[in-house]
Design a protein around this motif. Structure first.
Motif, PDB file in Angstrom:
ATOM      1  N   SER A 321       0.847  -1.193   0.000  1.00  0.00           N
ATOM      2  CA  SER A 321       0.000   0.000   0.000  1.00  0.00           C
ATOM      3  C   SER A 321       0.885   1.247   0.000  1.00  0.00           C
ATOM      4  CB  SER A 321      -0.912   0.031   1.230  1.00  0.00           C
ATOM      5  OG  SER A 321      -1.781  -1.083   1.236  1.00  0.00           O
ATOM      6  N   LEU A 322       0.382   2.325  -0.615  1.00  0.00           N
ATOM      7  CA  LEU A 322       1.142   3.573  -0.644  1.00  0.00           C
ATOM      8  C   LEU A 322       1.014   4.267   0.713  1.00  0.00           C
ATOM      9  CD1 LEU A 322       2.828   5.362  -2.547  1.00  0.00           C
ATOM     10  CD2 LEU A 322       0.723   6.634  -3.060  1.00  0.00           C
ATOM     11  N   ARG A 323       2.158   4.541   1.346  1.00  0.00           N
ATOM     12  CA  ARG A 323       2.166   5.162   2.681  1.00  0.00           C
ATOM     13  C   ARG A 323       3.093   6.361   2.695  1.00  0.00           C
ATOM     14  NH1 ARG A 323      -2.211   2.726   4.921  1.00  0.00           N
ATOM     15  NH2 ARG A 323      -2.030   0.451   4.883  1.00  0.00           N
ATOM     16  N   LYS A 324       2.808   7.298   3.616  1.00  0.00           N
ATOM     17  CA  LYS A 324       3.714   8.404   3.854  1.00  0.00           C
ATOM     18  C   LYS A 324       4.672   8.000   4.977  1.00  0.00           C
ATOM     19  CE  LYS A 324       0.292  11.901   2.537  1.00  0.00           C
ATOM     20  NZ  LYS A 324      -0.548  13.033   3.011  1.00  0.00           N
ATOM     21  N   VAL A 325       5.962   8.090   4.703  1.00  0.00           N
ATOM     22  CA  VAL A 325       6.974   7.676   5.682  1.00  0.00           C
ATOM     23  C   VAL A 325       7.858   8.872   6.006  1.00  0.00           C
ATOM     24  CG1 VAL A 325       8.858   6.077   6.186  1.00  0.00           C
ATOM     25  CG2 VAL A 325       6.957   5.344   4.709  1.00  0.00           C
ATOM     26  N   ARG A 326       7.987   9.190   7.294  1.00  0.00           N
ATOM     27  CA  ARG A 326       8.821  10.315   7.730  1.00  0.00           C
ATOM     28  C   ARG A 326      10.192   9.809   8.139  1.00  0.00           C
ATOM     29  NH1 ARG A 326       6.520  15.000   9.796  1.00  0.00           N
ATOM     30  NH2 ARG A 326       7.805  14.877  11.654  1.00  0.00           N
ATOM     31  N   LEU A 327      11.207  10.605   7.811  1.00  0.00           N
ATOM     32  CA  LEU A 327      12.566  10.270   8.221  1.00  0.00           C
ATOM     33  C   LEU A 327      13.358  11.547   8.451  1.00  0.00           C
ATOM     34  CD1 LEU A 327      14.520   9.291   5.049  1.00  0.00           C
ATOM     35  CD2 LEU A 327      12.041   9.237   5.014  1.00  0.00           C
ATOM     36  N   GLU A 328      14.298  11.491   9.354  1.00  0.00           N
ATOM     37  CA  GLU A 328      15.136  12.658   9.655  1.00  0.00           C
ATOM     38  C   GLU A 328      16.489  12.462   9.003  1.00  0.00           C
ATOM     39  OE1 GLU A 328      15.596  13.415  13.787  1.00  0.00           O
ATOM     40  OE2 GLU A 328      16.653  15.319  13.481  1.00  0.00           O
ATOM     41  N   LEU A 329      16.856  13.418   8.140  1.00  0.00           N
ATOM     42  CA  LEU A 329      18.115  13.301   7.396  1.00  0.00           C
ATOM     43  C   LEU A 329      19.169  14.246   7.965  1.00  0.00           C
ATOM     44  CD1 LEU A 329      16.934  13.146   3.662  1.00  0.00           C
ATOM     45  CD2 LEU A 329      17.625  11.251   5.149  1.00  0.00           C
ATOM     46  N   GLU A 330      20.416  13.780   7.907  1.00  0.00           N
ATOM     47  CA  GLU A 330      21.542  14.613   8.329  1.00  0.00           C
ATOM     48  C   GLU A 330      21.825  15.651   7.244  1.00  0.00           C
ATOM     49  OE1 GLU A 330      22.964  14.488  11.215  1.00  0.00           O
ATOM     50  OE2 GLU A 330      21.878  12.718  11.935  1.00  0.00           O
ATOM     51  N   ALA A 331      22.701  16.606   7.580  1.00  0.00           N
ATOM     52  CA  ALA A 331      22.974  17.738   6.682  1.00  0.00           C
ATOM     53  C   ALA A 331      23.516  17.289   5.328  1.00  0.00           C
ATOM     54  CB  ALA A 331      23.964  18.686   7.359  1.00  0.00           C
ATOM     55  N   ASN A 332      24.285  16.200   5.293  1.00  0.00           N
ATOM     56  CA  ASN A 332      24.892  15.791   4.016  1.00  0.00           C
ATOM     57  C   ASN A 332      23.881  15.098   3.092  1.00  0.00           C
ATOM     58  OD1 ASN A 332      24.765  13.717   5.872  1.00  0.00           O
ATOM     59  ND2 ASN A 332      26.425  12.565   4.933  1.00  0.00           N
ATOM     60  N   ASP A 333      22.776  14.593   3.640  1.00  0.00           N
ATOM     61  CA  ASP A 333      21.770  13.920   2.812  1.00  0.00           C
ATOM     62  C   ASP A 333      20.607  14.842   2.441  1.00  0.00           C
ATOM     63  OD1 ASP A 333      22.955  11.418   2.560  1.00  0.00           O
ATOM     64  OD2 ASP A 333      22.163  10.737   4.493  1.00  0.00           O
ATOM     65  N   TYR A 334      20.382  15.887   3.230  1.00  0.00           N
ATOM     66  CA  TYR A 334      19.201  16.732   2.995  1.00  0.00           C
ATOM     67  C   TYR A 334      19.205  17.382   1.608  1.00  0.00           C
ATOM     68  CZ  TYR A 334      15.187  19.579   4.315  1.00  0.00           C
ATOM     69  OH  TYR A 334      13.943  20.148   4.370  1.00  0.00           O
ATOM     70  N   PRO A 335      20.375  17.867   1.112  1.00  0.00           N
ATOM     71  CA  PRO A 335      20.379  18.442  -0.245  1.00  0.00           C
ATOM     72  C   PRO A 335      19.908  17.443  -1.308  1.00  0.00           C
ATOM     73  CG  PRO A 335      22.360  19.073   0.928  1.00  0.00           C
ATOM     74  CD  PRO A 335      21.677  18.052   1.779  1.00  0.00           C
ATOM     75  N   THR A 336      20.197  16.176  -1.108  1.00  0.00           N
ATOM     76  CA  THR A 336      19.734  15.160  -2.065  1.00  0.00           C
ATOM     77  C   THR A 336      18.212  15.104  -2.067  1.00  0.00           C
ATOM     78  OG1 THR A 336      21.724  13.858  -1.647  1.00  0.00           O
ATOM     79  CG2 THR A 336      19.895  12.721  -2.710  1.00  0.00           C
ATOM     80  N   ALA A 337      17.618  15.243  -0.873  1.00  0.00           N
ATOM     81  CA  ALA A 337      16.155  15.228  -0.789  1.00  0.00           C
ATOM     82  C   ALA A 337      15.561  16.455  -1.494  1.00  0.00           C
ATOM     83  CB  ALA A 337      15.722  15.195   0.671  1.00  0.00           C
ATOM     84  N   ILE A 338      16.239  17.608  -1.359  1.00  0.00           N
ATOM     85  CA  ILE A 338      15.763  18.820  -2.044  1.00  0.00           C
ATOM     86  C   ILE A 338      15.798  18.612  -3.550  1.00  0.00           C
ATOM     87  CG2 ILE A 338      16.254  21.265  -2.461  1.00  0.00           C
ATOM     88  CD1 ILE A 338      17.355  21.420   0.384  1.00  0.00           C
ATOM     89  N   GLU A 339      16.927  18.078  -4.042  1.00  0.00           N
ATOM     90  CA  GLU A 339      17.061  17.831  -5.483  1.00  0.00           C
ATOM     91  C   GLU A 339      15.982  16.867  -5.985  1.00  0.00           C
ATOM     92  OE1 GLU A 339      20.814  16.204  -6.588  1.00  0.00           O
ATOM     93  OE2 GLU A 339      20.270  15.993  -8.721  1.00  0.00           O
ATOM     94  N   ALA A 340      15.737  15.809  -5.210  1.00  0.00           N
ATOM     95  CA  ALA A 340      14.722  14.827  -5.611  1.00  0.00           C
ATOM     96  C   ALA A 340      13.344  15.469  -5.684  1.00  0.00           C
ATOM     97  CB  ALA A 340      14.714  13.663  -4.624  1.00  0.00           C
ATOM     98  N   HIS A 341      13.076  16.338  -4.718  1.00  0.00           N
ATOM     99  CA  HIS A 341      11.764  16.988  -4.682  1.00  0.00           C
ATOM    100  C   HIS A 341      11.592  17.942  -5.871  1.00  0.00           C
ATOM    101  CE1 HIS A 341       8.079  18.444  -3.003  1.00  0.00           C
ATOM    102  NE2 HIS A 341       8.548  19.681  -2.833  1.00  0.00           N
ATOM    103  N   LEU A 342      12.638  18.728  -6.162  1.00  0.00           N
ATOM    104  CA  LEU A 342      12.549  19.694  -7.257  1.00  0.00           C
ATOM    105  C   LEU A 342      12.429  19.001  -8.615  1.00  0.00           C
ATOM    106  CD1 LEU A 342      15.219  22.313  -6.075  1.00  0.00           C
ATOM    107  CD2 LEU A 342      12.726  22.543  -6.041  1.00  0.00           C
ATOM    108  N   LYS A 343      13.128  17.898  -8.791  1.00  0.00           N
ATOM    109  CA  LYS A 343      13.137  17.198 -10.075  1.00  0.00           C
ATOM    110  C   LYS A 343      12.119  16.054 -10.144  1.00  0.00           C
ATOM    111  CE  LYS A 343      18.029  18.165 -10.943  1.00  0.00           C
ATOM    112  NZ  LYS A 343      19.363  17.568 -11.192  1.00  0.00           N
ATOM    113  N   ALA A 344      11.357  15.845  -9.059  1.00  0.00           N
ATOM    114  CA  ALA A 344      10.382  14.754  -9.005  1.00  0.00           C
ATOM    115  C   ALA A 344      11.048  13.408  -9.310  1.00  0.00           C
ATOM    116  CB  ALA A 344       9.223  14.995  -9.968  1.00  0.00           C
ATOM    117  N   ARG A 345      12.266  13.244  -8.752  1.00  0.00           N
ATOM    118  CA  ARG A 345      13.005  11.986  -8.925  1.00  0.00           C
ATOM    119  C   ARG A 345      12.766  11.081  -7.713  1.00  0.00           C
ATOM    120  NH1 ARG A 345      18.117  12.322 -11.386  1.00  0.00           N
ATOM    121  NH2 ARG A 345      18.440  10.207 -10.570  1.00  0.00           N
ATOM    122  N   PRO A 346      12.552   9.779  -7.908  1.00  0.00           N
ATOM    123  CA  PRO A 346      12.384   8.871  -6.769  1.00  0.00           C
ATOM    124  C   PRO A 346      13.695   8.678  -6.016  1.00  0.00           C
ATOM    125  CG  PRO A 346      12.414   7.644  -8.830  1.00  0.00           C
ATOM    126  CD  PRO A 346      12.412   9.097  -9.210  1.00  0.00           C
TER     127      PRO A 346
END
Length: 377
Positions: A321-346
């Motif tokens: 099932s499709l679920r929303k999962v929360r996770l806390e990222l460190e400073a070195n990983d957070y930019p990757t999450a920003i890039e993924a969000h902006l580019k709609a990349r999984p």
């Protein structure tokens, strides 16, 4: 009647030797590397046979035929039974017998057959994972050792008379040695898997009865150490509910060449399937799931001003099932999450998945990366 050539070609001398030893024969003389003479006493009469060990001589097949004919006469059993037992000499055996109107013609439709074999595989995989280390839930990423074990397991030819699926799990023969017996932890992994399967089947059956009577999940929780898991419960429920069977009887037996496994016989009726499914659901909803692999899209970013870590919400698949999962990222990983969000990349990452109230949380996230883009053909 002589055995057919195909049956003889399937025989292996070392399996035959193990079979003879398990039936009370003993090696009396070794004729170099080519053959050995075996003796046994039956009803006051001494029997003798010549076991060929080297397949290169021209009379190898005829010698094998003589061995089978001698055993057929000595045991007064059909040749087919003897050949089946020889093939199972060096393997632990698990038999699944399906009962009910669906199987009265000793056959099964394709749809039910697919469910049977899928759930037999999942049951063995659950036992292999538990043999590595018992857990309430085994996530998508299974232990490599458990997956490798599945490649060694074999399905025996179908038996006439009822619908039976027979699984053979090869195991090394016992070699006598001086000193104290080895502890169970030093048994070959293949034997530990089948031993775990036997104890977990008994545990799941016991837990299902107690849970149904008391309307509580605790009996299943108490059996985790014996190998019971969400995966095992789902496979068992599937065997009785999705196969069309009224009852599934499971028998676990030791390889004659390696004694030490107590034979177990457990029956699961169709009415226990809902209890097993509910137990699996509670396991998955409540247990911390180690090494969970999360894949999905970043749908929310939260980071306070000046903070080094940030909260990311990923929409991914959890238990189909499709679920929303929360996770806390460190400073070195957070930019990757920003890039993924902006580019709609999984993205893909690993961690320990747990339910906190109504939310899913991935603790200790690691290997947070953009998922590779798949090329279109």
């Amino acid at each position: 009647m002589k055995p057919d050539t195909e049956s003889l070609m399937a025989l292996r001398p070392l399996e035959l030797a193990a079979y003879l030893r398990s039936r009370g024969w003993h090696e009396a003389e070794r004729l170099g590397e080519r053959a050995s003479i075996w003796l046994a006493r039956r009803g006051g009469e001494e029997l003798e046979l010549l076991l060929p060990l080297d397949p290169t001589p021209g009379d190898y097949m005829s010698r094998l035929a003589e061995v089978v004919s001698t055993l057929e006469a000595a045991e007064a059993r059909p040749r087919s039974e003897i050949l089946d037992d020889i093939a199972a000499t060096t393997a632990d055996t698990v038999r699944f017998r399906f009962l009910g109107p669906t199987f009265e013609q000793h056959s099964v439709n394709v749809e039910h057959g697919v469910h049977i074999y899928e759930n037999v595989r999942e049951l063995l995989l659950a036992a292999a994972c538990a043999a590595v280390g018992p857990r309430p839930v085994f996530s998508t990423r299974k232990p490599t050792r458990a997956l490798e074990y599945l490649t060694t397991v074999q399905l025996a030819p179908p038996a006439r008379g009822s619908y039976v699926v027979t699984v053979r799990s090869p195991v090394p023969p016992t070699l006598a040695h001086q000193g104290a017996p080895l502890p169970e932890a030093d048994e070959p992994f293949e034997r530990r898997v089948i031993s775990t399967l036997a104890t977990s089947l008994a545990g799941a059956h016991r837990a299902a009865i107690r849970a149904a009577s008391g309307a509580t999940f605790q009996p299943f929780h108490d059996e985790v150490a014996s190998g019971v898991s969400a995966n095992l419960c789902e496979a068992l429920a599937g065997l009785v509910a999705r196969s069309g069977a009224r009852t599934c009887e499971i028998t676990v037996a030791e390889a004659p060449s390696r004694p030490g496994l107590e034979e177990r016989h457990v029956s699961f009726s169709a009415d226990v399937a809902p209890v097993l499914r509910e137990a699996a659901r509670v396991f998955r909803a409540s247990a911390l799931r180690e090494d969970f692999e999360l894949e999905g899209l970043v749908i929310r970013l939260e980071r306070g001003e000046g903070a080094t870590t940030g909260i990311v919400t990923v929409a991914g698949v959890v238990d189909s099932s499709l679920r929303k999962v929360r996770l806390e990222l460190e400073a070195n990983d957070y930019p990757t999450a920003i890039e993924a969000h902006l580019k709609a990349r999984p993205v893909r990452c690993e961690g320990e998945l747990v339910r906190e109230g109504r939310a899913h949380v991935l603790r200790h996230p690691r290997r947070f990366v953009l998922k590779s883009e798949e090329r279109e053909e």
